[in-house]
Design a protein around this motif. Structure first.
Motif, PDB file in Angstrom:
ATOM      1  N   ASP A 265       0.962   6.934   5.897  1.00 13.50           N
ATOM      2  CA  ASP A 265       1.222   8.104   6.643  1.00 13.50           C
ATOM      3  C   ASP A 265       0.382   8.569   7.751  1.00 13.50           C
ATOM      4  O   ASP A 265       1.025   9.676   8.606  1.00 13.50           O
ATOM      5  N   TYR A 266      -0.835   8.159   7.955  1.00  9.49           N
ATOM      6  CA  TYR A 266      -1.871   8.906   8.766  1.00  9.49           C
ATOM      7  C   TYR A 266      -2.069   7.909  10.039  1.00  9.49           C
ATOM      8  O   TYR A 266      -2.917   8.338  10.971  1.00  9.49           O
ATOM      9  N   LEU A 267      -1.636   6.835   9.920  1.00  9.60           N
ATOM     10  CA  LEU A 267      -2.220   5.858  10.954  1.00  9.60           C
ATOM     11  C   LEU A 267      -1.381   5.356  12.121  1.00  9.60           C
ATOM     12  O   LEU A 267      -1.597   5.000  13.020  1.00  9.60           O
ATOM     13  N   PRO A 268       0.135   5.527  12.003  1.00  9.00           N
ATOM     14  CA  PRO A 268       1.182   5.107  12.962  1.00  9.00           C
ATOM     15  C   PRO A 268       0.793   5.861  14.311  1.00  9.00           C
ATOM     16  O   PRO A 268       0.998   5.192  15.302  1.00  9.00           O
ATOM     17  N   GLY A 269       0.482   7.070  14.160  1.00 10.58           N
ATOM     18  CA  GLY A 269       0.271   7.723  15.425  1.00 10.58           C
ATOM     19  C   GLY A 269      -1.008   7.167  16.288  1.00 10.58           C
ATOM     20  O   GLY A 269      -1.063   7.540  17.377  1.00 10.58           O
ATOM     21  N   LEU A 270      -1.898   6.718  15.520  1.00  7.85           N
ATOM     22  CA  LEU A 270      -3.244   5.992  16.188  1.00  7.85           C
ATOM     23  C   LEU A 270      -2.969   5.045  17.043  1.00  7.85           C
ATOM     24  O   LEU A 270      -3.465   4.941  18.253  1.00  7.85           O
ATOM     25  N   ARG A 271      -1.885   4.135  17.065  1.00 12.06           N
ATOM     26  CA  ARG A 271      -1.523   3.145  17.742  1.00 12.06           C
ATOM     27  C   ARG A 271      -1.044   3.723  19.026  1.00 12.06           C
ATOM     28  O   ARG A 271      -1.096   3.360  20.178  1.00 12.06           O
ATOM     29  N   LEU A 272      -0.101   4.676  18.902  1.00 14.83           N
ATOM     30  CA  LEU A 272       0.491   5.337  20.094  1.00 14.83           C
ATOM     31  C   LEU A 272      -0.813   6.409  21.024  1.00 14.83           C
ATOM     32  O   LEU A 272      -0.568   6.313  22.195  1.00 14.83           O
ATOM     33  N   ALA A 273      -2.000   6.710  20.248  1.00 18.85           N
ATOM     34  CA  ALA A 273      -2.912   7.524  20.871  1.00 18.85           C
ATOM     35  C   ALA A 273      -3.953   6.511  21.249  1.00 18.85           C
ATOM     36  O   ALA A 273      -4.946   6.932  21.986  1.00 18.85           O
ATOM     37  N   LEU A 429       0.297  14.530  12.118  1.00 16.53           N
ATOM     38  CA  LEU A 429      -0.270  14.073  10.783  1.00 16.53           C
ATOM     39  C   LEU A 429       0.268  14.918   9.644  1.00 16.53           C
ATOM     40  O   LEU A 429       0.545  16.082   9.795  1.00 16.53           O
ATOM     41  N   PRO A 430       0.515  14.298   8.682  1.00 19.40           N
ATOM     42  CA  PRO A 430       1.027  15.041   7.334  1.00 19.40           C
ATOM     43  C   PRO A 430      -0.174  15.767   6.883  1.00 19.40           C
ATOM     44  O   PRO A 430      -1.637  15.752   7.356  1.00 19.40           O
ATOM     45  N   ALA A 431      -0.095  16.967   6.062  1.00 18.94           N
ATOM     46  CA  ALA A 431      -1.361  17.612   5.363  1.00 18.94           C
ATOM     47  C   ALA A 431      -2.278  16.551   4.619  1.00 18.94           C
ATOM     48  O   ALA A 431      -1.804  15.681   3.935  1.00 18.94           O
ATOM     49  N   PHE A 432      -3.556  17.123   4.681  1.00 17.35           N
ATOM     50  CA  PHE A 432      -4.509  16.260   4.202  1.00 17.35           C
ATOM     51  C   PHE A 432      -5.816  17.235   3.758  1.00 17.35           C
ATOM     52  O   PHE A 432      -5.794  18.343   4.141  1.00 17.35           O
ATOM     53  N   ASP A 433      -6.648  16.664   2.990  1.00 15.06           N
ATOM     54  CA  ASP A 433      -7.458  17.373   2.386  1.00 15.06           C
ATOM     55  C   ASP A 433      -9.224  16.959   2.979  1.00 15.06           C
ATOM     56  O   ASP A 433      -9.233  15.847   3.240  1.00 15.06           O
ATOM     57  N   VAL A 434     -10.055  17.910   3.225  1.00 14.42           N
ATOM     58  CA  VAL A 434     -11.277  17.687   3.977  1.00 14.42           C
ATOM     59  C   VAL A 434     -12.192  18.582   3.120  1.00 14.42           C
ATOM     60  O   VAL A 434     -12.022  19.897   3.090  1.00 14.42           O
ATOM     61  N   LEU A 435     -13.028  17.882   2.121  1.00 11.22           N
ATOM     62  CA  LEU A 435     -14.161  18.776   1.400  1.00 11.22           C
ATOM     63  C   LEU A 435     -13.207  19.746   0.549  1.00 11.22           C
ATOM     64  O   LEU A 435     -13.924  20.869   0.200  1.00 11.22           O
ATOM     65  N   GLY A 436     -12.102  19.390  -0.128  1.00 10.66           N
ATOM     66  CA  GLY A 436     -11.448  20.153  -1.023  1.00 10.66           C
ATOM     67  C   GLY A 436     -10.697  21.608  -0.200  1.00 10.66           C
ATOM     68  O   GLY A 436     -10.143  22.079  -0.849  1.00 10.66           O
ATOM     69  N   VAL A 437     -10.526  21.191   1.087  1.00 15.20           N
ATOM     70  CA  VAL A 437      -9.906  22.146   1.969  1.00 15.20           C
ATOM     71  C   VAL A 437      -8.421  21.830   2.438  1.00 15.20           C
ATOM     72  O   VAL A 437      -8.559  20.466   2.978  1.00 15.20           O
ATOM     73  N   ARG A 438      -7.371  22.109   1.981  1.00  9.46           N
ATOM     74  CA  ARG A 438      -6.072  21.630   2.691  1.00  9.46           C
ATOM     75  C   ARG A 438      -6.118  22.071   4.004  1.00  9.46           C
ATOM     76  O   ARG A 438      -5.912  23.032   4.629  1.00  9.46           O
ATOM     77  N   ILE A 439      -5.726  20.943   4.926  1.00  7.07           N
ATOM     78  CA  ILE A 439      -5.396  21.262   6.389  1.00  7.07           C
ATOM     79  C   ILE A 439      -3.974  20.664   6.709  1.00  7.07           C
ATOM     80  O   ILE A 439      -3.711  19.410   6.209  1.00  7.07           O
ATOM     81  N   ALA A 440      -3.352  21.574   7.171  1.00  8.36           N
ATOM     82  CA  ALA A 440      -1.774  21.255   7.576  1.00  8.36           C
ATOM     83  C   ALA A 440      -1.629  21.610   9.001  1.00  8.36           C
ATOM     84  O   ALA A 440      -2.001  23.001   9.379  1.00  8.36           O
ATOM     85  N   LEU A 441      -1.188  20.815   9.763  1.00  8.11           N
ATOM     86  CA  LEU A 441      -0.776  21.172  11.054  1.00  8.11           C
ATOM     87  C   LEU A 441       0.817  21.344  11.190  1.00  8.11           C
ATOM     88  O   LEU A 441       1.429  22.275  10.554  1.00  8.11           O
ATOM     89  N   PHE A 442       1.609  20.647  11.950  1.00  8.91           N
ATOM     90  CA  PHE A 442       2.969  20.434  11.881  1.00  8.91           C
ATOM     91  C   PHE A 442       3.765  19.820  10.687  1.00  8.91           C
ATOM     92  O   PHE A 442       4.841  19.841  10.551  1.00  8.91           O
TER      93      PHE A 442
END
Length: 702
Positions: A265-273, A429-442
């Motif tokens: 779920d995290y890498l499809p946009g990488l190809r476009l970007a 990107l879907p929501a993901f965790d960084v060092l235990g912190v939940r990061i959510a954009l759209f």
């Protein structure tokens, strides 16, 4: 191995198209000195025109190709050179950049207006009925073979033109020194005209070749130019062989990412970007003296007065009060974004107006402010609003790191790449965790946004949110005025005038750029949060690159050095669109087209229209008899509308007519500086703050 060869063939075919389009960019820049941001949009229009002729009207393919490539594309190139670019040729790099951005916006709006974006328009590849050509285990379609053959033929023809013909020599000489080239017998105007015709023809060829492999969509086709940007930057905007090499790198990278990128779920946009990321790397990896070149044609940045600044802030608040007392609840929802979009537009003033740093990603940064507030302030927690501003400011400071090495169009390219990376990857990107912190954009959808809790009152109604946005715009405008009048503001003006001189005198370039980028991004983040509150639900598409271009253009039209550009942009962006909204869904595209046409008129007012408007209305503002009369008329019209004695249109018409008539009367009552000699200023008419500068210049000239 067979799969690798198949992806290689696809990559080389795509690379050939990028090479053709990138060659047109290099040709235009090398010969006319213009980096055409609308190059991809020109190819997009050519693809739509080819579809209309070959599919929509059933013309034979050879006849449709001849009409587009030999008639429509050259005519469009002549129009761009003669009507748009020639008037701004002497104004400088920034003005030429704005003109091509306006052309990009106008082309997209025109295509959406003429061809309904909701109607699919498939376009068949060339010779699609013939069997593929077998090269060992790999299969090459006839369309792919034609594409690669055309790219090689164009490369050879361009090299011969530029290096083995008199016309090519004149074209290359004209961009370095037009006056010197004219002394040698060359014709710079004819060279520029030929460069634009050939450049648009190459864009048309690329657009027609790539259209069968992607959806025939105005925005998508126009933004494919990012890959061609990367190829052109590989060639440092002057080398055709390196441009072709860059196109091969980009094409193969896209093909291999399509085939071998892991599925999650995290890498499809990488190809476009990926092309945008590669563009950023290319901008930083290929330093060149042209990458550091600066425009020397500078527009004077006015120094706001304290009285005028307070009057502006008061006008913003009064305007907001008028809206909430005159408009209905539904109308307030429609017009409420005037002030939040004004805050976003205000972020251009310290960054581009004062420091001269061109950024085309301010709306994308505003999207960051919106989602941070949406997630952290879900219950209206007021502390989340400054956090959203700080997060947006941190992103702006991050952008400033490559900005130290870039300027002019190259900085604009870097910010375009950053916006595309956000649009195509980060925001998806879907929501993901960084060092235990939940990061959510759209979070691959939309974000619900509510208003804040202010002094125990939860602001949720459109009226409350409109007033909040108006107060924020007024305070932000006063803050930008304080910046301009302070020491840091003077440093930013010096930075804009000459980065080398600024550094020589002890200025810290990185610190200054990081500070102004962070400041402008923080303002944009605040505007994004306010914008989201008024919309209540936001998506990533509302903050993409194309959506932000009209806001940038209107701010430029108003004048990037004027603090009033924020309010001007909000009104000019929202009000015409709402007035035309009742005409149908196509009205939005008409509004964008009108904005683009206004941006194309930049040559007539490079300092912005606000300066001229201020000069026209200043006599009325100083008139002690007519100004109170105007205030009385406005108050009467407002009272009639507020009590319901008349609907919105008649009072508005009366107010406008009275204002125009009194302005003419005030101009007749007050004699201007041209009527009274300099030595009598202050005696035969009142002394004005701007008279000192005029007198100093006259004395110095004498």
């Amino acid at each position: 191995m067979d799969q690798f060869l198949a992806f290689t063939v696809v990559g080389l075919s795509t690379a050939a198209i990028y090479a053709v389009i990138g060659s047109g960019l290099v040709l235009t820049h090398t010969t006319a000195g213009v980096f055409n941001f609308a190059h991809g949009a020109a190819g997009m229009l050519a693809a739509f025109a080819y579809w209309q002729l070959a599919v929509g009207w059933g013309w034979p393919v050879p006849l449709a190709l001849a009409a587009v490539l030999l008639v429509l594309a050259p005519a469009f190139g002549l129009f761009v050179e003669r009507v748009l670019m020639r008037p701004v040729q002497a104004l400088g790099e920034a003005e030429r950049l704005v003109m091509t951005v306006a052309l990009l916006t106008g082309c997209i709006a025109l295509a959406r207006w003429v061809w309904d974006p909701n109607t699919p328009r498939p376009l068949s590849p060339f010779l699609a009925d013939r069997p593929a050509i077998r090269l060992g285990p790999a299969a090459v379609t006839w369309h792919q073979a034609i594409t690669m053959a055309v790219a090689l033929a164009i490369a050879a023809a361009l090299w011969v033109l530029l290096h083995r013909t008199r016309a090519g020599t004149q074209m290359r000489a004209s961009v370095d020194d037009r006056a010197l080239a004219r002394l040698t017998g060359a014709d710079p105007l004819r060279a520029g005209r030929l460069a634009w015709v050939l450049g648009i023809q190459l864009a048309a060829v690329g657009g027609i070749l790539i259209a069968p492999t992607v959806a025939l969509d105005a925005q998508q086709l126009s933004l494919l130019i990012v890959s061609a940007y990367t190829a052109a930057v590989f060639g440092r905007l002057r080398s055709l062989p390196l441009t072709f090499l860059g196109a091969v790198v980009v094409g193969l990278l896209e093909a291999y990412l399509t085939g071998y990128l892991p599925r999650n779920d995290y890498l499809p946009g990488l190809r476009l970007a990926a092309p945008a990321l590669l563009l950023l790397l290319a901008l930083l990896a290929f330093p060149h003296r042209r990458l550091r070149g600066r425009d020397r044609t500078l527009v004077r940045v006015p120094l706001p007065t304290v009285r005028g600044s307070l009057l502006l802030a008061g006008s913003i608040l009064v305007f907001a009060l008028l809206l909430v007392t005159v408009l209905t609840e539904d109308a307030i929802i429609s017009y409420g974004t005037v002030f939040s979009l004004g805050v976003i537009a205000l972020s251009y003033v310290p960054l581009a107006g004062y420091a001269g740093q061109i950024s085309l990603c301010q709306l994308s940064i505003a999207g960051i402010g919106a989602v941070v507030w949406g997630h952290l302030g879900a219950q209206g927690q007021l502390w989340a609003l400054p956090v959203a501003v700080l997060v947006a400011a941190a992103v702006g400071a991050l952008i400033a790191l490559p900005a130290l090495h870039l300027s002019g169009i190259y900085l604009a390219l870097g910010t375009v790449a950053f916006a595309v990376v956000l649009d195509r990857w980060i925001f998806t990107l879907p929501a993901f965790d960084v060092l235990g912190v939940r990061i959510a954009l759209f979070d691959q959808g939309s974000v619900a946004i509510t208003g804040p809790d202010l002094f125990g009152l939860h602001l949720t109604s459109p009226t409350q949110l409109l007033l909040l946005a108006a107060v924020c715009l007024a305070l932000a405008s006063l803050g930008v005025v304080a910046l301009r009048r302070g020491r840091f503001g003077r440093r930013l003006i010096a930075l804009r005038d000459s980065e080398a001189a600024y550094a020589t005198l002890g200025g810290r370039l990185l610190a200054a750029k990081a500070a102004v980028f962070a400041l402008s991004a923080g303002i944009a983040g605040l505007g994004g949060a306010l914008y989201g509150m008024q919309l209540q639900t936001v998506t990533a598409e509302q903050f993409n690159l194309v959506a932000g271009l009209p806001i940038f253009l209107i701010a430029v039209i108003g004048g990037l050095g004027a603090v009033g550009a924020g309010l001007f942009t909000g009104v000019a962006f929202v009000v015409p669109a709402q007035l035309l909204d009742g005409l149908g869904p196509w009205a939005h595209d008409v509004t964008a087209l009108l904005v683009a046409l206004a941006g194309m008129g930049l040559a007539h007012s490079p300092s912005g229209v606000l300066a001229g408007m201020r000069a026209e209305w200043a006599p009325l503002a100083r008139d002690r008899l007519l100004m109170p009369a105007l205030c009385a008329v406005l108050a009467g019209c407002w009272l009639l509308a507020a009590v319901g004695a008349a609907d919105g249109w008649p009072p508005l018409a009366v107010a406008l007519a009275a204002a125009l008539a009194l302005r003419v009367g005030a101009a007749g009552r007050q004699r201007g500086p041209s009527d009274i000699p300099l030595e009598w200023w202050g005696l035969r008419r009142p002394w004005r703050p701007e008279d000192g500068e005029v007198l100093n210049r006259a004395t110095a000239a004498g």
